[in-house]
Motif scaffolding. Structure first.
Motif, PDB file in Angstrom:
ATOM      1  N   MET A  16      14.707 -10.875 -25.601  1.00  0.00           N
ATOM      2  CA  MET A  16      15.555  -9.552 -25.278  1.00  0.00           C
ATOM      3  C   MET A  16      14.493  -8.616 -24.448  1.00  0.00           C
ATOM      4  O   MET A  16      12.589  -8.173 -25.295  1.00  0.00           O
ATOM      5  CB  MET A  16      15.873  -8.678 -26.282  1.00  0.00           C
ATOM      6  N   SER A  17      14.996  -8.075 -22.825  1.00  0.00           N
ATOM      7  CA  SER A  17      13.390  -8.045 -22.603  1.00  0.00           C
ATOM      8  C   SER A  17      13.787  -6.204 -22.409  1.00  0.00           C
ATOM      9  O   SER A  17      13.779  -5.379 -23.406  1.00  0.00           O
ATOM     10  CB  SER A  17      14.631  -8.181 -21.092  1.00  0.00           C
ATOM     11  N   MET A  18      11.659  -5.438 -22.893  1.00  0.00           N
ATOM     12  CA  MET A  18      11.558  -4.467 -22.708  1.00  0.00           C
ATOM     13  C   MET A  18      12.122  -3.922 -21.955  1.00  0.00           C
ATOM     14  O   MET A  18      12.142  -4.101 -20.866  1.00  0.00           O
ATOM     15  CB  MET A  18      10.482  -4.565 -23.418  1.00  0.00           C
ATOM     16  N   SER A  19      12.216  -2.385 -22.272  1.00  0.00           N
ATOM     17  CA  SER A  19      11.716  -0.886 -21.252  1.00  0.00           C
ATOM     18  C   SER A  19      10.571  -0.991 -20.932  1.00  0.00           C
ATOM     19  O   SER A  19       9.660  -1.149 -21.558  1.00  0.00           O
ATOM     20  CB  SER A  19      12.728   0.012 -21.975  1.00  0.00           C
ATOM     21  N   LYS A  20      10.409   0.065 -19.515  1.00  0.00           N
ATOM     22  CA  LYS A  20       9.691   0.055 -19.053  1.00  0.00           C
ATOM     23  C   LYS A  20       9.274   1.027 -20.004  1.00  0.00           C
ATOM     24  O   LYS A  20       9.412   2.055 -20.553  1.00  0.00           O
ATOM     25  CB  LYS A  20       9.619   0.977 -17.760  1.00  0.00           C
ATOM     26  N   GLY A  21       7.333   1.707 -20.289  1.00  0.00           N
ATOM     27  CA  GLY A  21       6.734   2.499 -21.402  1.00  0.00           C
ATOM     28  C   GLY A  21       6.661   2.115 -23.040  1.00  0.00           C
ATOM     29  O   GLY A  21       6.450   3.240 -24.286  1.00  0.00           O
ATOM     30  N   SER A  22       7.954   0.704 -23.866  1.00  0.00           N
ATOM     31  CA  SER A  22       8.045   0.526 -24.608  1.00  0.00           C
ATOM     32  C   SER A  22       7.121  -0.394 -24.844  1.00  0.00           C
ATOM     33  O   SER A  22       5.930  -0.976 -23.996  1.00  0.00           O
ATOM     34  CB  SER A  22       9.266   0.130 -24.955  1.00  0.00           C
ATOM     35  N   ASN A  23       6.643  -0.993 -26.617  1.00  0.00           N
ATOM     36  CA  ASN A  23       5.628  -1.330 -26.730  1.00  0.00           C
ATOM     37  C   ASN A  23       6.418  -1.548 -28.509  1.00  0.00           C
ATOM     38  O   ASN A  23       7.304  -1.881 -28.583  1.00  0.00           O
ATOM     39  CB  ASN A  23       4.464  -0.009 -27.285  1.00  0.00           C
ATOM     40  N   VAL A  24       5.890  -2.773 -28.609  1.00  0.00           N
ATOM     41  CA  VAL A  24       6.290  -3.730 -29.650  1.00  0.00           C
ATOM     42  C   VAL A  24       4.487  -4.691 -30.546  1.00  0.00           C
ATOM     43  O   VAL A  24       3.850  -5.028 -29.748  1.00  0.00           O
ATOM     44  CB  VAL A  24       7.216  -4.557 -29.083  1.00  0.00           C
ATOM     45  N   PRO A  25       4.390  -4.742 -31.256  1.00  0.00           N
ATOM     46  CA  PRO A  25       3.346  -4.630 -31.915  1.00  0.00           C
ATOM     47  C   PRO A  25       3.237  -6.462 -32.498  1.00  0.00           C
ATOM     48  O   PRO A  25       4.705  -6.940 -31.461  1.00  0.00           O
ATOM     49  CB  PRO A  25       3.533  -4.726 -34.119  1.00  0.00           C
ATOM     50  N   VAL A  26       2.249  -7.090 -31.988  1.00  0.00           N
ATOM     51  CA  VAL A  26       1.539  -8.455 -31.727  1.00  0.00           C
ATOM     52  C   VAL A  26       0.669  -8.549 -32.419  1.00  0.00           C
ATOM     53  O   VAL A  26       0.196  -8.530 -33.500  1.00  0.00           O
ATOM     54  CB  VAL A  26       1.312  -8.032 -29.941  1.00  0.00           C
ATOM     55  N   PRO A  27       0.697 -10.375 -33.192  1.00  0.00           N
ATOM     56  CA  PRO A  27      -0.056 -11.319 -34.034  1.00  0.00           C
ATOM     57  C   PRO A  27      -1.168 -11.523 -33.500  1.00  0.00           C
ATOM     58  O   PRO A  27      -1.297 -12.040 -32.376  1.00  0.00           O
ATOM     59  CB  PRO A  27       0.363 -12.695 -34.759  1.00  0.00           C
ATOM     60  N   THR A  28      -2.648 -11.267 -33.697  1.00  0.00           N
ATOM     61  CA  THR A  28      -3.331 -11.173 -33.709  1.00  0.00           C
ATOM     62  C   THR A  28      -4.003 -12.355 -33.504  1.00  0.00           C
ATOM     63  O   THR A  28      -5.029 -13.308 -35.036  1.00  0.00           O
ATOM     64  CB  THR A  28      -4.768 -10.237 -34.772  1.00  0.00           C
ATOM     65  N   THR A  29      -3.952 -13.087 -32.753  1.00  0.00           N
ATOM     66  CA  THR A  29      -4.034 -14.127 -32.313  1.00  0.00           C
ATOM     67  C   THR A  29      -4.299 -14.508 -30.675  1.00  0.00           C
ATOM     68  O   THR A  29      -4.530 -13.885 -30.032  1.00  0.00           O
ATOM     69  CB  THR A  29      -2.836 -15.320 -33.105  1.00  0.00           C
ATOM     70  N   ALA A  30      -4.361 -16.335 -30.549  1.00  0.00           N
ATOM     71  CA  ALA A  30      -4.585 -16.581 -29.112  1.00  0.00           C
ATOM     72  C   ALA A  30      -3.347 -17.022 -28.351  1.00  0.00           C
ATOM     73  O   ALA A  30      -1.336 -16.952 -29.104  1.00  0.00           O
ATOM     74  CB  ALA A  30      -4.531 -18.147 -28.903  1.00  0.00           C
ATOM     75  N   LEU A  31      -2.719 -15.349 -27.107  1.00  0.00           N
ATOM     76  CA  LEU A  31      -1.484 -15.547 -26.885  1.00  0.00           C
ATOM     77  C   LEU A  31      -0.743 -16.285 -25.473  1.00  0.00           C
ATOM     78  O   LEU A  31      -1.961 -15.690 -24.503  1.00  0.00           O
ATOM     79  CB  LEU A  31      -0.465 -13.996 -26.678  1.00  0.00           C
ATOM     80  N   ARG A  32      -0.490 -16.356 -25.213  1.00  0.00           N
ATOM     81  CA  ARG A  32      -0.432 -17.109 -23.397  1.00  0.00           C
ATOM     82  C   ARG A  32       0.793 -16.097 -22.767  1.00  0.00           C
ATOM     83  O   ARG A  32       1.679 -15.875 -23.270  1.00  0.00           O
ATOM     84  CB  ARG A  32       0.533 -18.554 -23.530  1.00  0.00           C
ATOM     85  N   VAL A  33       0.241 -15.506 -22.127  1.00  0.00           N
ATOM     86  CA  VAL A  33       1.104 -14.702 -20.928  1.00  0.00           C
ATOM     87  C   VAL A  33       1.623 -15.102 -19.765  1.00  0.00           C
ATOM     88  O   VAL A  33       0.155 -15.410 -18.900  1.00  0.00           O
ATOM     89  CB  VAL A  33      -0.249 -12.828 -20.901  1.00  0.00           C
ATOM     90  N   GLU A  34       2.385 -14.985 -19.832  1.00  0.00           N
ATOM     91  CA  GLU A  34       3.237 -15.923 -18.269  1.00  0.00           C
ATOM     92  C   GLU A  34       3.463 -14.921 -17.624  1.00  0.00           C
ATOM     93  O   GLU A  34       4.624 -13.881 -17.589  1.00  0.00           O
ATOM     94  CB  GLU A  34       3.866 -17.085 -18.719  1.00  0.00           C
ATOM     95  N   LEU A  35       2.804 -14.347 -16.380  1.00  0.00           N
ATOM     96  CA  LEU A  35       3.850 -14.400 -15.361  1.00  0.00           C
ATOM     97  C   LEU A  35       4.822 -15.244 -14.011  1.00  0.00           C
ATOM     98  O   LEU A  35       4.134 -16.610 -13.620  1.00  0.00           O
ATOM     99  CB  LEU A  35       2.225 -13.781 -14.152  1.00  0.00           C
ATOM    100  N   GLY A  36       5.669 -14.323 -14.073  1.00  0.00           N
ATOM    101  CA  GLY A  36       6.018 -14.990 -13.794  1.00  0.00           C
ATOM    102  C   GLY A  36       7.450 -15.110 -12.024  1.00  0.00           C
ATOM    103  O   GLY A  36       7.505 -14.104 -12.481  1.00  0.00           O
ATOM    104  N   TRP A  37       8.001 -15.691 -11.259  1.00  0.00           N
ATOM    105  CA  TRP A  37       9.215 -15.331 -10.307  1.00  0.00           C
ATOM    106  C   TRP A  37       9.413 -16.631  -9.936  1.00  0.00           C
ATOM    107  O   TRP A  37       9.468 -17.895 -10.163  1.00  0.00           O
ATOM    108  CB  TRP A  37       8.437 -14.171  -9.624  1.00  0.00           C
ATOM    109  N   ARG A  38      10.845 -16.528  -8.998  1.00  0.00           N
ATOM    110  CA  ARG A  38      12.074 -16.926  -8.803  1.00  0.00           C
ATOM    111  C   ARG A  38      11.418 -17.834  -7.230  1.00  0.00           C
ATOM    112  O   ARG A  38      11.185 -16.928  -6.546  1.00  0.00           O
ATOM    113  CB  ARG A  38      13.659 -16.991  -8.939  1.00  0.00           C
TER     114      ARG A  38
END
Length: 446
Positions: free
Chosen positions: A1-23
């Motif tokens: 589920m997509s987050m709304s602008k300005g919202s936040n969520v806890p994330v694990p303190t581990t290696a995370l892959r951040v993916e920027l995507g588009w069509r």
């Protein structure tokens, strides 16, 4: 589920892959992911900016992994290992910049955070409503009471990557205005393109004649591929990305006329390979032990031909023929290391052509599920990069780039051509046949 602008969520303190995507599609600009490590809202130095020209942070906590194009969906990834982020860093900003247009022309833009080991999605933000923006802060990791959180930001800027970087304290190598949030406004008139000098016609191909491969020469350690960064020196944002539509570039026009040219291959296995193979007669499982070899066929101006590769310890030499040197054998594919090959541009007139290619030595039966990026970094001048297309054939050898001497100018041609060896034919011989090198081959070992 997509987050709304300005919202936040806890994330694990581990290696995370951040993916920027588009069509992707006709008329859709390219985009690039980047990250900034902040203290008090600013970088401590320009070294805290991770992007395509500066792909790894010195701490090892943040690394730009590069692009992948699969079926019209393009992604550019940054690996953030929160466990390795220095204690003084409060925020890791995750940004995007457009190349060749505005974000209003880029459909279905999103940022997604995944657990790098497990692949599970921990956060996602779909950015909508972009118009004339040419840079975005899409999200950020920030510390809160000893833990990490991800916030969906969605803040647009109108002055591109240079303006966004300047706003966070980066010194860039060209005048930039401090970035500011962009209100809805007409798109700015793009600057007129610089005049292009016509490329001299290619010299006629010399008639083929039998040539023996010279014996291996003693290795000469190459000099550093580029001068070390000077504290306070401007960050260079210019780059050249080769595509199917624009597959070649002149090194001379990019300023790469002397010094060294470093060719880097890095890769990421998106799925685990399956199957079995052998090395030195020993069976090995093929999933986490992928071994790719970066190689180069060369033809010098005096007609001598040969190969630079790990097999047979033919590592070449930078200061005597063939003026090409291969670094050690790497199995990680990391952007900061990977497989590296260096060409002596001070001897560019001694080259007729160089074909850079890669083979699978062990660990897979084909390049399927492999995401690889090639970067050619001149010591002086803009870097040249491109990604390999998805492999759909049982290929164990891929021609990456062809560098030819055209009237004293070295021209880089993107090949990205997967080849399928015939039964009993080696990958090296296969690429030789495909490009008419005309060499004799014997079995070799590392």
């Amino acid at each position: 589920m997509s987050m709304s602008k300005g919202s936040n969520v806890p994330v694990p303190t581990t290696a995370l892959r951040v993916e920027l995507g588009w069509r992707s599609g006709p008329g859709v600009p390219d985009a690039d992911a980047s990250a900034l490590l902040l203290l008090g809202g600013k970088v401590r130095s320009d070294a805290d900016f991770v992007f395509y020209n500066q792909p790894a942070h010195s701490s090892g906590a943040v690394r730009h992994e590069g692009k992948r194009d699969a079926g019209g969906r393009v992604t550019d990834s940054v690996l953030v290992d929160l466990a390795r982020v220095e204690p003084s860093i409060e925020t890791v900003v995750l940004a995007a910049s457009s190349d060749g247009g505005s974000f209003g022309q880029i459909p279905d833009l999103y940022i997604e955070v995944r657990d790098a080991a497990q692949g599970a999605v921990v956060a996602r933000f779909d950015s909508a409503g972009a118009t004339v923006e040419t840079a975005f802060v899409l999200g950020e990791f920030y510390r809160r009471q000893g833990a990490w959180k991800f916030r969906a930001v969605g803040q647009g800027y109108g002055s591109g990557l240079g303006g966004l970087a300047t706003d966070f304290g980066i010194t860039v190598d060209e005048p930039q205005h401090t970035a500011a949030p962009v209100p809805p406004a007409p798109a700015p008139v793009p600057p007129a393109p610089a005049p292009v000098t016509p490329t001299p016609p290619q010299q006629p191909t010399m008639p083929a004649f039998p040539v023996t491969v010279p014996p291996p020469v003693h290795q000469v350690p190459p000099p550093p591929p580029a001068p070390p960064a000077v504290p306070g020196a401007p960050v260079r944002l210019t780059k050249v990305t080769l595509t199917k539509a624009a597959p070649s570039v002149s090194l001379t026009k990019q300023g790469g006329t002397s010094g060294s040219l470093r060719v880097n291959l890095n890769w990421e296995v998106r799925k685990q390979f399956s199957g079995w193979g052998s090395k030195r007669g020993r069976a090995v499982a093929m999933h986490n032990d992928l071994d790719l070899d970066l190689c180069a066929l060369f033809e010098l101006a005096d007609g001598r031909k040969g190969v630079v590769q790990a097999l047979g310890n033919a590592f070449g030499s930078l200061h005597q023929p063939p003026y090409i040197h291969l670094d050690g054998d790497d199995r990680t594919g990391a952007v900061s290391s990977g497989e590296n090959l260096t060409v002596n541009l001070d001897r560019k007139n001694d080259f007729r052509r160089i074909l850079v290619f890669v083979t699978i030595y062990e660990g897979a039966r084909s390049f399927a599920d492999l995401h690889a990026t090639v970067t050619l970094q001149p010591q002086f001048g803009a870097p040249v990069d491109f990604s390999l297309d998805e492999c759909t054939v049982p290929s164990t050898v891929c021609a990456l780039a062809l560098i030819t001497n055209q009237g004293g100018d070295l021209v880089v041609q993107r090949e990205a051509r997967y080849l399928v060896p015939e039964r009993g034919v080696s990958p090296q011989r296969t690429v030789d046949y495909a490009y008419g090198w005309g060499m004799n081959w014997t079995p070799g070992r590392k």
